[in-house]
Enzyme design. Sequence first.
Site, PDB file in Angstrom:
ATOM      1  N   CYS A 141       0.685  -1.208   0.090  1.00 17.94           N
ATOM      2  CA  CYS A 141       0.070   0.034   0.089  1.00 17.94           C
ATOM      3  C   CYS A 141       0.803   1.418   0.067  1.00 17.94           C
ATOM      4  CB  CYS A 141      -0.843  -0.101   1.053  1.00 17.94           C
ATOM      5  SG  CYS A 141      -1.855  -1.385   1.071  1.00 17.94           S
ATOM      6  N   HIS A 274      -3.192   7.156   2.216  1.00 15.84           N
ATOM      7  CA  HIS A 274      -3.361   5.831   1.667  1.00 15.84           C
ATOM      8  C   HIS A 274      -5.015   5.416   2.391  1.00 15.84           C
ATOM      9  CE1 HIS A 274      -3.890   1.583   1.004  1.00 15.84           C
ATOM     10  NE2 HIS A 274      -3.838   0.988   2.181  1.00 15.84           N
ATOM     11  N   ASN A 304     -10.104  -0.248   0.241  1.00 17.83           N
ATOM     12  CA  ASN A 304      -8.782  -0.347   0.278  1.00 17.83           C
ATOM     13  C   ASN A 304      -8.084  -0.903  -1.120  1.00 17.83           C
ATOM     14  OD1 ASN A 304      -5.871  -0.581   0.557  1.00 17.83           O
ATOM     15  ND2 ASN A 304      -5.851  -1.333   2.674  1.00 17.83           N
TER      16      ASN A 304
HETATM   17  N1  ACO Z   1     -18.150  -8.309  10.030  1.00 13.23           N
HETATM   18  C1  ACO Z   1     -18.627  -8.561  11.387  1.00 13.23           C
HETATM   19  N2  ACO Z   1     -17.828  -8.500  12.399  1.00 13.23           N
HETATM   20  C2  ACO Z   1     -16.529  -8.555  12.485  1.00 13.23           C
HETATM   21  C3  ACO Z   1     -16.114  -8.481  10.855  1.00 13.23           C
HETATM   22  C4  ACO Z   1     -16.918  -8.203   9.805  1.00 13.23           C
HETATM   23  N3  ACO Z   1     -16.434  -8.070   8.552  1.00 13.23           N
HETATM   24  N4  ACO Z   1     -14.720  -8.721  11.074  1.00 13.23           N
HETATM   25  C5  ACO Z   1     -14.266  -8.801  12.378  1.00 13.23           C
HETATM   26  N5  ACO Z   1     -15.300  -8.838  13.232  1.00 13.23           N
HETATM   27  C6  ACO Z   1     -15.553  -9.149  14.458  1.00 13.23           C
HETATM   28  C7  ACO Z   1     -14.560  -9.769  15.137  1.00 13.23           C
HETATM   29  O1  ACO Z   1     -14.563 -11.256  14.966  1.00 13.23           O
HETATM   30  C8  ACO Z   1     -14.594  -9.427  16.739  1.00 13.23           C
HETATM   31  O2  ACO Z   1     -15.321 -10.257  17.162  1.00 13.23           O
HETATM   32  P1  ACO Z   1     -15.357 -10.809  18.729  1.00 13.23           P
HETATM   33  O3  ACO Z   1     -15.259  -9.405  19.394  1.00 13.23           O
HETATM   34  O4  ACO Z   1     -16.725 -11.327  19.053  1.00 13.23           O
HETATM   35  O5  ACO Z   1     -14.177 -11.541  18.852  1.00 13.23           O
HETATM   36  C9  ACO Z   1     -15.121  -7.951  16.547  1.00 13.23           C
HETATM   37  O6  ACO Z   1     -15.775  -7.710  15.117  1.00 13.23           O
HETATM   38  C10 ACO Z   1     -14.048  -6.976  16.624  1.00 13.23           C
HETATM   39  O7  ACO Z   1     -12.851  -7.475  15.728  1.00 13.23           O
HETATM   40  P2  ACO Z   1     -11.588  -6.400  15.720  1.00 13.23           P
HETATM   41  O8  ACO Z   1     -10.504  -7.145  14.978  1.00 13.23           O
HETATM   42  O9  ACO Z   1     -11.009  -6.196  17.121  1.00 13.23           O
HETATM   43  O10 ACO Z   1     -12.075  -5.271  15.086  1.00 13.23           O
HETATM   44  P3  ACO Z   1     -11.217  -3.708  14.713  1.00 13.23           P
HETATM   45  O11 ACO Z   1     -11.909  -2.821  15.459  1.00 13.23           O
HETATM   46  O12 ACO Z   1      -9.789  -3.943  15.417  1.00 13.23           O
HETATM   47  O13 ACO Z   1     -11.421  -3.565  13.316  1.00 13.23           O
HETATM   48  C11 ACO Z   1     -10.200  -3.757  11.401  1.00 13.23           C
HETATM   49  C12 ACO Z   1     -10.846  -4.368  12.378  1.00 13.23           C
HETATM   50  C13 ACO Z   1     -11.000  -2.922  10.561  1.00 13.23           C
HETATM   51  C14 ACO Z   1      -9.420  -4.539  10.452  1.00 13.23           C
HETATM   52  C15 ACO Z   1      -9.078  -2.733  11.963  1.00 13.23           C
HETATM   53  O14 ACO Z   1      -8.262  -3.387  13.002  1.00 13.23           O
HETATM   54  C16 ACO Z   1      -8.281  -1.875  10.829  1.00 13.23           C
HETATM   55  O15 ACO Z   1      -8.832  -1.211  10.041  1.00 13.23           O
HETATM   56  N6  ACO Z   1      -7.048  -2.371  10.866  1.00 13.23           N
HETATM   57  C17 ACO Z   1      -5.852  -1.706  10.015  1.00 13.23           C
HETATM   58  C18 ACO Z   1      -6.161  -2.334   8.769  1.00 13.23           C
HETATM   59  C19 ACO Z   1      -5.438  -1.600   7.352  1.00 13.23           C
HETATM   60  O16 ACO Z   1      -5.177  -0.360   7.711  1.00 13.23           O
HETATM   61  N7  ACO Z   1      -4.909  -2.439   6.651  1.00 13.23           N
HETATM   62  C20 ACO Z   1      -4.322  -1.829   5.476  1.00 13.23           C
HETATM   63  C21 ACO Z   1      -2.848  -1.911   5.515  1.00 13.23           C
HETATM   64  S1  ACO Z   1      -2.262  -1.697   3.780  1.00 13.23           S
HETATM   65  C22 ACO Z   1      -1.760  -2.760   2.904  1.00 13.23           C
HETATM   66  O17 ACO Z   1      -0.522  -3.041   3.060  1.00 13.23           O
HETATM   67  C23 ACO Z   1      -2.642  -3.798   2.740  1.00 13.23           C
END
Ligand code: ACO
Length: 347
Positions: A141, A274, A304
């Site tokens: 990214c 990004h 993304n």
């Molecule tokens: N739908 C419903 N529930 C979900 C989903 C979904 N799609 N995905 C996860 N959950 C649930 C999980 O199972 C968890 O449930 P639990 O509490 O019962 O265990 C709950 O939601 C919370 O999950 P978290 O992983 O704690 O959610 P978080 O608030 O951290 O959000 C996310 C997750 C959106 C992925 C966040 O961590 C994020 O944006 N991270 C950065 C990602 C990013 O920027 N990536 C790109 C980098 S660039 C590259 O090089 C590709």
Amino acid sequence: MVAAVPPARPPERFAPTHHLHMNPPYSRITGTGSYLPPRRVTNDALAAELATRGIETSDEWIVERTGIRARHFAAPDVPASDLAVPAARAAMQAAGVRPQDIDLIIVATSTPDMVFPATAAIVQHKLGIRGCPVFDVQAVCSGFVYALTVADAMIRAGTARRALVIGAEVFSRILNFDDRTTCVLFGDGAGAVVLEGSDTPGILATDLHADGQHVGVLCVPGHVRGGQVLGEPLLRMDGQAVFKLAVNVLDKAARAVLEKAGKPASDVDWLIPHQANIRIMQGTARKLGLPPEKVVVTVHEHGNTSAASIPLALDHAVRSGQAKPGQTLLLEGVGGGFTWGALLLNL
Ligand code: ACO
């Protein structure tokens, strides 16, 4: 295919490029373009599709955690180069240059058409260009910020005069649709710029970094051996680890380019981060003391798109009239590797 961008802006809105006899002191963006594959998938449509696999998600969860409302997916037989080409053509049209004027092509992608040759070579051929150097940049990214930094250095070194710098991705190919924590986040698309030598300031400062100790937090571990793919060739991410690393390193890189250019954050007209997660984008703006109105946001419509996300957002900002010639833009990327970087420029 349907062009997803409005008509090109007239080239005269960009500062003219002079004919240079010495190495130019600067490189400058003279045209932008982008392309989205026509299939737009809303959160509700994706949730319905995932439900058929027994995977539960919702528009509410995705919007609240990420800001994403929809993404575009390319048809299964459409490779990254087919998204790159219309984006590149739109950028060349905006810059008022012809394919034969281009003397360098860099494609930032993590979803190349082939193991080799470079997707840039395929794009070169599809654009009808021959002879100029072409290569891909693999920084996930952060790829577009890396590629633009390399093109800027090559132009100022006199190695190239007029470069096409493209970010193009088909992340839908590497998503695990049984993993709801990742498959709802990504989309496909391409963005491009024409970068030319200039005697007036364009790119003002750049700052690139990587830390390979974090390879495992965001990767596609599959690889080819003896004609077979070994290991899972699908995206794997520790979202929370990425989140924490991203906010921290983006702030550092943004401050570094401002310091190198001798400018305060208040001089930034637009932050073009990004587009991974609205909370990361707002968090970095807040840390820099920039109001949310100064952040270009396309993540809600694009998801993304990895290396394509910054040039897609840049083209959106230019064509919507948000970003105007003469304004100062701060681009920043972060991604697998772990890689990150920032770039300050005058449009
Ligand atoms: N739908 C419903 N529930 C979900 C989903 C979904 N799609 N995905 C996860 N959950 C649930 C999980 O199972 C968890 O449930 P639990 O509490 O019962 O265990 C709950 O939601 C919370 O999950 P978290 O992983 O704690 O959610 P978080 O608030 O951290 O959000 C996310 C997750 C959106 C992925 C966040 O961590 C994020 O944006 N991270 C950065 C990602 C990013 O920027 N990536 C790109 C980098 S660039 C590259 O090089 C590709």
